[in-house]
Design an enzyme around this catalytic site. Sequence first.
Site, PDB file in Angstrom:
ATOM      1  N   HIS A  50      -5.645   2.954   3.741  1.00 47.99           N
ATOM      2  CA  HIS A  50      -7.082   3.166   3.920  1.00 47.99           C
ATOM      3  C   HIS A  50      -7.831   1.889   3.550  1.00 47.99           C
ATOM      4  O   HIS A  50      -7.256   0.965   2.964  1.00 47.99           O
ATOM      5  CB  HIS A  50      -7.564   4.342   3.053  1.00 47.99           C
TER       6      HIS A  50
HETATM    7  C1  T46 Z   1      -6.855   2.713  -3.669  1.00 49.70           C
HETATM    8  C2  T46 Z   1      -5.442   2.735  -4.074  1.00 49.70           C
HETATM    9  C3  T46 Z   1      -4.997   1.473  -4.728  1.00 49.70           C
HETATM   10  C4  T46 Z   1      -9.223  11.752  -7.059  1.00 49.70           C
HETATM   11  O1  T46 Z   1      -9.482  12.974  -7.141  1.00 49.70           O
HETATM   12  N1  T46 Z   1      -9.908  10.853  -7.828  1.00 49.70           N
HETATM   13  C5  T46 Z   1      -9.665   9.514  -7.789  1.00 49.70           C
HETATM   14  O2  T46 Z   1     -10.319   8.740  -8.508  1.00 49.70           O
HETATM   15  C6  T46 Z   1      -8.645   9.038  -6.879  1.00 49.70           C
HETATM   16  C7  T46 Z   1      -8.324   7.552  -6.800  1.00 49.70           C
HETATM   17  C8  T46 Z   1      -7.965   9.953  -6.121  1.00 49.70           C
HETATM   18  N2  T46 Z   1      -8.245  11.291  -6.211  1.00 49.70           N
HETATM   19  C9  T46 Z   1      -7.475  12.247  -5.400  1.00 49.70           C
HETATM   20  C10 T46 Z   1      -7.630  12.115  -3.902  1.00 49.70           C
HETATM   21  C11 T46 Z   1      -6.289  12.593  -3.367  1.00 49.70           C
HETATM   22  O3  T46 Z   1      -6.296  14.000  -3.267  1.00 49.70           O
HETATM   23  O4  T46 Z   1      -6.071  12.016  -5.665  1.00 49.70           O
HETATM   24  C12 T46 Z   1      -5.319  12.202  -4.487  1.00 49.70           C
HETATM   25  C13 T46 Z   1      -4.503  10.949  -4.156  1.00 49.70           C
HETATM   26  O5  T46 Z   1      -5.414   9.913  -3.758  1.00 49.70           O
HETATM   27  P1  T46 Z   1      -5.054   8.831  -2.615  1.00 49.70           P
HETATM   28  O6  T46 Z   1      -4.204   9.481  -1.593  1.00 49.70           O
HETATM   29  O7  T46 Z   1      -6.325   8.195  -2.164  1.00 49.70           O
HETATM   30  O8  T46 Z   1      -4.169   7.798  -3.471  1.00 49.70           O
HETATM   31  P2  T46 Z   1      -3.635   6.358  -3.042  1.00 49.70           P
HETATM   32  O9  T46 Z   1      -2.634   5.996  -4.073  1.00 49.70           O
HETATM   33  O10 T46 Z   1      -3.212   6.333  -1.625  1.00 49.70           O
HETATM   34  O11 T46 Z   1      -4.915   5.391  -3.173  1.00 49.70           O
HETATM   35  C14 T46 Z   1      -5.495   5.125  -4.431  1.00 49.70           C
HETATM   36  C15 T46 Z   1      -7.023   5.148  -4.340  1.00 49.70           C
HETATM   37  O12 T46 Z   1      -7.446   6.379  -3.768  1.00 49.70           O
HETATM   38  C16 T46 Z   1      -7.559   4.010  -3.484  1.00 49.70           C
HETATM   39  O13 T46 Z   1      -8.952   3.871  -3.695  1.00 49.70           O
HETATM   40  O14 T46 Z   1      -7.397   1.675  -3.330  1.00 49.70           O
HETATM   41  O15 T46 Z   1      -5.080   3.853  -4.909  1.00 49.70           O
END
Ligand code: T46
Length: 132
Positions: A50
């Site tokens: 993303h």
């Molecule tokens: C990024 C990379 C480096 C939350 O509820 N609160 C939060 O602060 C975050 C970061 C995530 N979430 C929830 C949203 C999803 O349901 O946790 C779940 C996993 O999140 P995501 O799929 O976005 O995780 P990554 O590891 O793909 O990405 C994260 C960050 O979202 C993003 O901003 O830059 O780490």
Amino acid sequence: MVEYSLINFKVRGDHSGSLVALEKGEEFPFDIKRVYYIYGTQRDIVRGKHSHRKLEQVIICTSGSCDFILDNGKERTTVHLDKPYQGLYIKHNIWREFTNFSSDCVVMVLASEHYDESDYIRDYNQFLETLK
Ligand code: T46
């Protein structure tokens, strides 16, 4: 060139170990509104996929190692993170993926904004559109 920087933090260390303190100022580029961390990720999993509309982040591999693949829509570059005193600073409009996690990898992220799903662009073609 994909825009990012690596910040080497000041380490306060002696025979008892090392300590890194992060405060907004010369060493740190923004007010920190949120901290999250990621661990227990299998090596070949690809996270991220993303970009963000507004968010700035400093990403620190506080334990172990992993690779961040950064993409500005024209070029891609891979940044290997394996130093707990080094932060990868990325601003908005950078597509990021991260993978190649060591078994002891802990990724800590300091973010400029609170969590907001509407700030995410999770479709690569839409990401390219926003750059036009
Ligand atoms: C990024 C990379 C480096 C939350 O509820 N609160 C939060 O602060 C975050 C970061 C995530 N979430 C929830 C949203 C999803 O349901 O946790 C779940 C996993 O999140 P995501 O799929 O976005 O995780 P990554 O590891 O793909 O990405 C994260 C960050 O979202 C993003 O901003 O830059 O780490």
